[in-house]
Design a protein around this motif. Sequence first.
Motif, PDB file in Angstrom:
ATOM      1  N   VAL A 154       0.836  -1.202   0.000  1.00  0.00           N
ATOM      2  CA  VAL A 154       0.000   0.000   0.000  1.00  0.00           C
ATOM      3  C   VAL A 154       0.871   1.251   0.000  1.00  0.00           C
ATOM      4  O   VAL A 154       0.575   2.227  -0.692  1.00  0.00           O
ATOM      5  CB  VAL A 154      -0.978  -0.026   1.200  1.00  0.00           C
ATOM      6  N   GLU A 159      -2.475   6.097  -4.104  1.00  0.00           N
ATOM      7  CA  GLU A 159      -3.932   6.038  -3.971  1.00  0.00           C
ATOM      8  C   GLU A 159      -4.481   4.614  -3.940  1.00  0.00           C
ATOM      9  O   GLU A 159      -5.284   4.217  -4.792  1.00  0.00           O
ATOM     10  CB  GLU A 159      -4.600   6.815  -5.101  1.00  0.00           C
ATOM     11  N   GLU A 161      -6.732   3.424  -2.183  1.00  0.00           N
ATOM     12  CA  GLU A 161      -8.187   3.430  -2.040  1.00  0.00           C
ATOM     13  C   GLU A 161      -8.894   3.462  -3.393  1.00  0.00           C
ATOM     14  O   GLU A 161     -10.076   3.126  -3.499  1.00  0.00           O
ATOM     15  CB  GLU A 161      -8.642   4.611  -1.161  1.00  0.00           C
ATOM     16  N   ALA A 162      -8.185   3.806  -4.455  1.00  0.00           N
ATOM     17  CA  ALA A 162      -8.776   3.854  -5.793  1.00  0.00           C
ATOM     18  C   ALA A 162      -8.870   2.464  -6.431  1.00  0.00           C
ATOM     19  O   ALA A 162      -9.527   2.309  -7.464  1.00  0.00           O
ATOM     20  CB  ALA A 162      -7.965   4.784  -6.686  1.00  0.00           C
ATOM     21  N   PHE A 164     -10.433  -0.329  -5.540  1.00  0.00           N
ATOM     22  CA  PHE A 164     -11.787  -0.892  -5.582  1.00  0.00           C
ATOM     23  C   PHE A 164     -12.587  -0.288  -6.736  1.00  0.00           C
ATOM     24  O   PHE A 164     -13.198  -1.018  -7.523  1.00  0.00           O
ATOM     25  CB  PHE A 164     -12.504  -0.682  -4.246  1.00  0.00           C
ATOM     26  N   ASP A 165     -12.588   1.040  -6.844  1.00  0.00           N
ATOM     27  CA  ASP A 165     -13.335   1.689  -7.925  1.00  0.00           C
ATOM     28  C   ASP A 165     -12.797   1.302  -9.295  1.00  0.00           C
ATOM     29  O   ASP A 165     -13.569   1.079 -10.232  1.00  0.00           O
ATOM     30  CB  ASP A 165     -13.302   3.217  -7.758  1.00  0.00           C
TER      31      ASP A 165
END
Length: 193
Positions: A154, A159, A161-162, A164-165
Motif C-alpha cells: 500500500v 492512492e 483506495e482507488a 476498488f473503484d
Amino acid sequence: MPNPVTPSAAHAIAETRAWVDRAVIGLNLCPFAKAVQVKGQVRYVVCASAEPADLLSALIDELHALANVEPSETDTTLLIHPAALNDFLDFNDFLAVVDDTVEDLGYSGILQVASFHPQFQFADTHVNDVSNATNRAPYPTLHILREASIDRAVAAFPEPEAIFDANIDTLEQLGSDGWAALQAQCRKDAQDS
C-alpha cells in the motif's frame, strides 16, 4: 448447496492458479499479486473436507505455517475449500469465526484473512452484478495475508483506495459475458495443466 462433483486437489489448485493469473493479475484486480505469484511465494492449499470444523482446523494450521515461514519463501496462502461452505451465506457467517480465530491465536496485526467465493455478493448489489466478480473465485477460498506485506504494498502504491473503484470499472467494461469467458478459460487452463 454442495458442488455436484468435488474436484481433485490438483484441479482445484490449477483452476485457482489460472484465476489468479487471468483475473487477479490479468485484469489487475490486485496490483500487488503479480510480484508474489512470479516469485513463487503464493502457497496453494486445498481442504477437501466438507466439514467447517475441518476447514477451521486447516485454517489454524495454515495461519501457524505462514506466521512461521520467511516471507521470501511464502508470502501469502490461498486455502481453497471446494466442498465446504458452498452456500455464500454460510461462508459469510463463517468469516466471523475466522476473524475470532485470528485474534484468539494472537495473529491480529500480523495476519489477516480475505475471502473469495464463487457466489460472492456485496451488500446492496444484485446477485448478477458483475461488480461482485472482484471477490469471486472458482471455489470458496480463504486468503491469508501478512499485514506487513500489505502495508509495504500500500505504501508503494499511489492512492490504494482507488483500487476498488478501478476494479468495478474494469469489470463493468468486461461485462458479464467477458467474465463468463474468463471463467471458462480458467477451467480450460486447469484441464490442460
